[in-house]
Design a protein around this motif. Sequence first.
Motif, PDB file in Angstrom:
ATOM      1  N   ASP A  58       0.861  -1.176   0.000  1.00  0.00           N
ATOM      2  CA  ASP A  58       0.000   0.000   0.000  1.00  0.00           C
ATOM      3  C   ASP A  58       0.898   1.226   0.000  1.00  0.00           C
ATOM      4  OD1 ASP A  58      -1.921   1.921   0.233  1.00  0.00           O
ATOM      5  OD2 ASP A  58      -2.684   1.280   2.192  1.00  0.00           O
ATOM      6  N   GLY A  59       1.206   1.721  -1.190  1.00  0.00           N
ATOM      7  CA  GLY A  59       2.169   2.816  -1.284  1.00  0.00           C
ATOM      8  C   GLY A  59       3.526   2.339  -0.794  1.00  0.00           C
ATOM      9  N   GLY A  60       4.037   3.013   0.227  1.00  0.00           N
ATOM     10  CA  GLY A  60       5.330   2.623   0.773  1.00  0.00           C
ATOM     11  C   GLY A  60       5.225   1.624   1.903  1.00  0.00           C
ATOM     12  N   GLN A  61       4.015   1.176   2.222  1.00  0.00           N
ATOM     13  CA  GLN A  61       3.823   0.251   3.340  1.00  0.00           C
ATOM     14  C   GLN A  61       3.625  -1.163   2.839  1.00  0.00           C
ATOM     15  OE1 GLN A  61       0.636   1.378   5.964  1.00  0.00           O
ATOM     16  NE2 GLN A  61       1.180  -0.127   7.530  1.00  0.00           N
ATOM     17  N   VAL A  62       4.304  -2.095   3.492  1.00  0.00           N
ATOM     18  CA  VAL A  62       4.179  -3.509   3.176  1.00  0.00           C
ATOM     19  C   VAL A  62       3.513  -4.193   4.365  1.00  0.00           C
ATOM     20  CG1 VAL A  62       5.408  -5.652   2.676  1.00  0.00           C
ATOM     21  CG2 VAL A  62       6.173  -3.504   1.647  1.00  0.00           C
ATOM     22  N   VAL A  63       2.430  -4.924   4.092  1.00  0.00           N
ATOM     23  CA  VAL A  63       1.690  -5.605   5.149  1.00  0.00           C
ATOM     24  C   VAL A  63       1.749  -7.111   4.891  1.00  0.00           C
ATOM     25  CG1 VAL A  63      -0.501  -5.778   6.391  1.00  0.00           C
ATOM     26  CG2 VAL A  63       0.120  -3.624   5.272  1.00  0.00           C
ATOM     27  N   VAL A  64       2.213  -7.867   5.876  1.00  0.00           N
ATOM     28  CA  VAL A  64       2.283  -9.322   5.766  1.00  0.00           C
ATOM     29  C   VAL A  64       1.294  -9.948   6.740  1.00  0.00           C
ATOM     30  CG1 VAL A  64       4.702  -9.250   5.055  1.00  0.00           C
ATOM     31  CG2 VAL A  64       4.137  -9.559   7.471  1.00  0.00           C
ATOM     32  N   GLU A  65       0.982 -11.206   6.504  1.00  0.00           N
ATOM     33  CA  GLU A  65       0.019 -11.987   7.285  1.00  0.00           C
ATOM     34  C   GLU A  65      -1.402 -11.590   6.901  1.00  0.00           C
ATOM     35  OE1 GLU A  65       0.686 -14.677   9.506  1.00  0.00           O
ATOM     36  OE2 GLU A  65       2.568 -14.427   8.439  1.00  0.00           O
ATOM     37  N   SER A  66      -2.191 -12.594   6.508  1.00  0.00           N
ATOM     38  CA  SER A  66      -3.507 -12.324   5.938  1.00  0.00           C
ATOM     39  C   SER A  66      -4.454 -11.647   6.924  1.00  0.00           C
ATOM     40  CB  SER A  66      -4.124 -13.619   5.409  1.00  0.00           C
ATOM     41  OG  SER A  66      -4.177 -14.606   6.424  1.00  0.00           O
ATOM     42  N   THR A  67      -4.410 -12.024   8.194  1.00  0.00           N
ATOM     43  CA  THR A  67      -5.268 -11.342   9.172  1.00  0.00           C
ATOM     44  C   THR A  67      -4.923  -9.868   9.255  1.00  0.00           C
ATOM     45  OG1 THR A  67      -5.615 -13.339  10.493  1.00  0.00           O
ATOM     46  CG2 THR A  67      -5.919 -11.229  11.614  1.00  0.00           C
ATOM     47  N   SER A  68      -3.639  -9.554   9.268  1.00  0.00           N
ATOM     48  CA  SER A  68      -3.215  -8.153   9.319  1.00  0.00           C
ATOM     49  C   SER A  68      -3.621  -7.402   8.056  1.00  0.00           C
ATOM     50  CB  SER A  68      -1.699  -8.069   9.516  1.00  0.00           C
ATOM     51  OG  SER A  68      -1.332  -8.650  10.751  1.00  0.00           O
ATOM     52  N   ILE A  69      -3.629  -8.094   6.931  1.00  0.00           N
ATOM     53  CA  ILE A  69      -4.080  -7.460   5.682  1.00  0.00           C
ATOM     54  C   ILE A  69      -5.561  -7.096   5.790  1.00  0.00           C
ATOM     55  CG2 ILE A  69      -4.527  -7.874   3.231  1.00  0.00           C
ATOM     56  CD1 ILE A  69      -1.908  -9.518   3.185  1.00  0.00           C
ATOM     57  N   VAL A  70      -6.377  -8.009   6.315  1.00  0.00           N
ATOM     58  CA  VAL A  70      -7.806  -7.707   6.477  1.00  0.00           C
ATOM     59  C   VAL A  70      -7.985  -6.529   7.433  1.00  0.00           C
ATOM     60  CG1 VAL A  70     -10.055  -8.598   7.201  1.00  0.00           C
ATOM     61  CG2 VAL A  70      -8.453 -10.104   6.012  1.00  0.00           C
ATOM     62  N   GLU A  71      -7.248  -6.517   8.522  1.00  0.00           N
ATOM     63  CA  GLU A  71      -7.329  -5.409   9.489  1.00  0.00           C
ATOM     64  C   GLU A  71      -6.909  -4.095   8.829  1.00  0.00           C
ATOM     65  OE1 GLU A  71      -8.156  -5.365  12.818  1.00  0.00           O
ATOM     66  OE2 GLU A  71      -7.885  -7.409  13.595  1.00  0.00           O
ATOM     67  N   HIS A  72      -5.862  -4.127   8.033  1.00  0.00           N
ATOM     68  CA  HIS A  72      -5.382  -2.928   7.336  1.00  0.00           C
ATOM     69  C   HIS A  72      -6.461  -2.408   6.383  1.00  0.00           C
ATOM     70  CE1 HIS A  72      -2.288  -0.342   5.402  1.00  0.00           C
ATOM     71  NE2 HIS A  72      -2.983  -0.589   4.298  1.00  0.00           N
ATOM     72  N   LEU A  73      -7.075  -3.315   5.645  1.00  0.00           N
ATOM     73  CA  LEU A  73      -8.116  -2.905   4.711  1.00  0.00           C
ATOM     74  C   LEU A  73      -9.319  -2.318   5.446  1.00  0.00           C
ATOM     75  CD1 LEU A  73      -7.955  -5.959   2.276  1.00  0.00           C
ATOM     76  CD2 LEU A  73      -7.147  -3.631   1.807  1.00  0.00           C
ATOM     77  N   ALA A  74      -9.651  -2.895   6.596  1.00  0.00           N
ATOM     78  CA  ALA A  74     -10.783  -2.386   7.373  1.00  0.00           C
ATOM     79  C   ALA A  74     -10.552  -0.953   7.824  1.00  0.00           C
ATOM     80  CB  ALA A  74     -11.029  -3.284   8.584  1.00  0.00           C
ATOM     81  N   VAL A  75      -9.311  -0.621   8.156  1.00  0.00           N
ATOM     82  CA  VAL A  75      -8.984   0.725   8.641  1.00  0.00           C
ATOM     83  C   VAL A  75      -8.857   1.726   7.494  1.00  0.00           C
ATOM     84  CG1 VAL A  75      -7.207   2.106   9.797  1.00  0.00           C
ATOM     85  CG2 VAL A  75      -7.888  -0.109  10.743  1.00  0.00           C
ATOM     86  N   HIS A  76      -8.138   1.322   6.449  1.00  0.00           N
ATOM     87  CA  HIS A  76      -7.760   2.273   5.402  1.00  0.00           C
ATOM     88  C   HIS A  76      -8.656   2.251   4.165  1.00  0.00           C
ATOM     89  CE1 HIS A  76      -4.101   3.364   7.529  1.00  0.00           C
ATOM     90  NE2 HIS A  76      -3.884   2.071   7.741  1.00  0.00           N
ATOM     91  N   TYR A  77      -9.407   1.161   3.968  1.00  0.00           N
ATOM     92  CA  TYR A  77     -10.248   1.041   2.773  1.00  0.00           C
ATOM     93  C   TYR A  77     -11.626   0.500   3.157  1.00  0.00           C
ATOM     94  CZ  TYR A  77      -5.822   1.770   0.412  1.00  0.00           C
ATOM     95  OH  TYR A  77      -4.628   2.300  -0.002  1.00  0.00           O
ATOM     96  N   PRO A  78     -12.323   1.194   4.044  1.00  0.00           N
ATOM     97  CA  PRO A  78     -13.648   0.713   4.459  1.00  0.00           C
ATOM     98  C   PRO A  78     -14.639   0.745   3.298  1.00  0.00           C
ATOM     99  CG  PRO A  78     -13.293   2.955   5.230  1.00  0.00           C
ATOM    100  CD  PRO A  78     -11.990   2.495   4.645  1.00  0.00           C
ATOM    101  N   GLY A  79     -15.627  -0.108   3.394  1.00  0.00           N
ATOM    102  CA  GLY A  79     -16.659  -0.173   2.363  1.00  0.00           C
ATOM    103  C   GLY A  79     -17.905  -0.799   2.942  1.00  0.00           C
ATOM    104  N   PRO A  80     -18.796  -1.267   2.099  1.00  0.00           N
ATOM    105  CA  PRO A  80     -20.053  -1.837   2.589  1.00  0.00           C
ATOM    106  C   PRO A  80     -19.885  -3.112   3.403  1.00  0.00           C
ATOM    107  CG  PRO A  80     -19.821  -2.162   0.223  1.00  0.00           C
ATOM    108  CD  PRO A  80     -18.738  -1.219   0.627  1.00  0.00           C
ATOM    109  N   ALA A  81     -18.823  -3.865   3.182  1.00  0.00           N
ATOM    110  CA  ALA A  81     -18.597  -5.090   3.964  1.00  0.00           C
ATOM    111  C   ALA A  81     -17.982  -4.719   5.315  1.00  0.00           C
ATOM    112  CB  ALA A  81     -17.663  -6.033   3.209  1.00  0.00           C
ATOM    113  N   PRO A  82     -18.652  -5.060   6.414  1.00  0.00           N
ATOM    114  CA  PRO A  82     -18.150  -4.682   7.752  1.00  0.00           C
ATOM    115  C   PRO A  82     -17.065  -5.643   8.222  1.00  0.00           C
ATOM    116  CG  PRO A  82     -20.212  -5.871   7.956  1.00  0.00           C
ATOM    117  CD  PRO A  82     -19.927  -5.783   6.479  1.00  0.00           C
ATOM    118  N   LEU A  83     -15.854  -5.458   7.763  1.00  0.00           N
ATOM    119  CA  LEU A  83     -14.794  -6.438   7.999  1.00  0.00           C
ATOM    120  C   LEU A  83     -14.534  -6.691   9.480  1.00  0.00           C
ATOM    121  CD1 LEU A  83     -12.285  -5.284   5.227  1.00  0.00           C
ATOM    122  CD2 LEU A  83     -14.043  -7.068   5.101  1.00  0.00           C
TER     123      LEU A  83
END
Length: 226
Positions: A58-83
Motif C-alpha cells: 500500500d504505497g510505501g507500506q508492506v503488510v504481511v500476514e492475511s489477518t493483518s491485511i484484512v485489518e489494514h483494509l478495514a482501517v484504510h479502505y472501508p466499504g459496505p462489507a463490515p470487515l
Amino acid sequence: MMLELHGHPFSSYTWKALIPLYANGTEFTFREIDQSVPKFESFTGRAHPSGQFPVLVDGGQVVVESTSIVEHLAVHYPGPAPLIPADPAQAAVARMLDRVFDNYVMGNMQRVIAAHFVDRDDPAAGGLRAEPYEPEIAAGKAGLRRAYAWLERWLEANVLPPHVSLVTCAAAPALFYADWVEPIPASCPRLAALRAELLALPAVVRCVEDARPYRAYFPYGAPDRD
C-alpha cells in the motif's frame, strides 16, 4: 499508488486477503507469484519473515500476514462489507474465531497436505513423497474433527458477525479446503450449512472460480464438486 496484492489464486491465505478486496470493490492489482523464482529470491520471499504470501503493498507500506491485511483494509479502505465489527466486544469474538479457523481448521488441513511433501524449503528435497506420511495425516484429520465439533457447538449457541467480516475471510477458504481432506460430518449440520452459505457469497465464488485451473496441484486430486 494503487494497492498490490502478491499471492497465488490457489492459496487459501491469498483467498483470505482477496475476499475483503472483492467484497468492498476495492481497486487493486493482483501480482501472481512466479513459481519459477526461488522462494527467498522473490518479492514475497524477501518481504515476509518466512517467505510466505500473501503480501499487500500500500504505497510505501508492506503488510504481511492475511489477518493483518484484512485489518489494514478495514482501517484504510472501508466499504459496505463490515470487515471488523464496530462493537469492541463483537470485534474480540471475530478475532477469536479468526484464530480458530486459521489455527485449527486451516492449520490441520495444511498438516494433511504437508504430509504428502518432503521439505519444500530444501531445494534438494522438493516434491511429493513416494508415500504420504500417514501418522501426520491421521493427526491432521483428528484435529479437523475436533475443530469441526467445537465450531458446531459454538454455532449452536452464538451468532456470527454479518458477512463479509474477518470471520468470513478466514472461514471460507479454511472450510472450502478442509472439507476436501476430511469431509464435515453429518453430526455438524450447522457447520456444513455455513460452508455452503460462504461458497455462495460473490467474493468467495470469484476466488473459487479463479482457482479452478490449479486444482490438479491438490495432492489428493481435487474432488469433483464445489
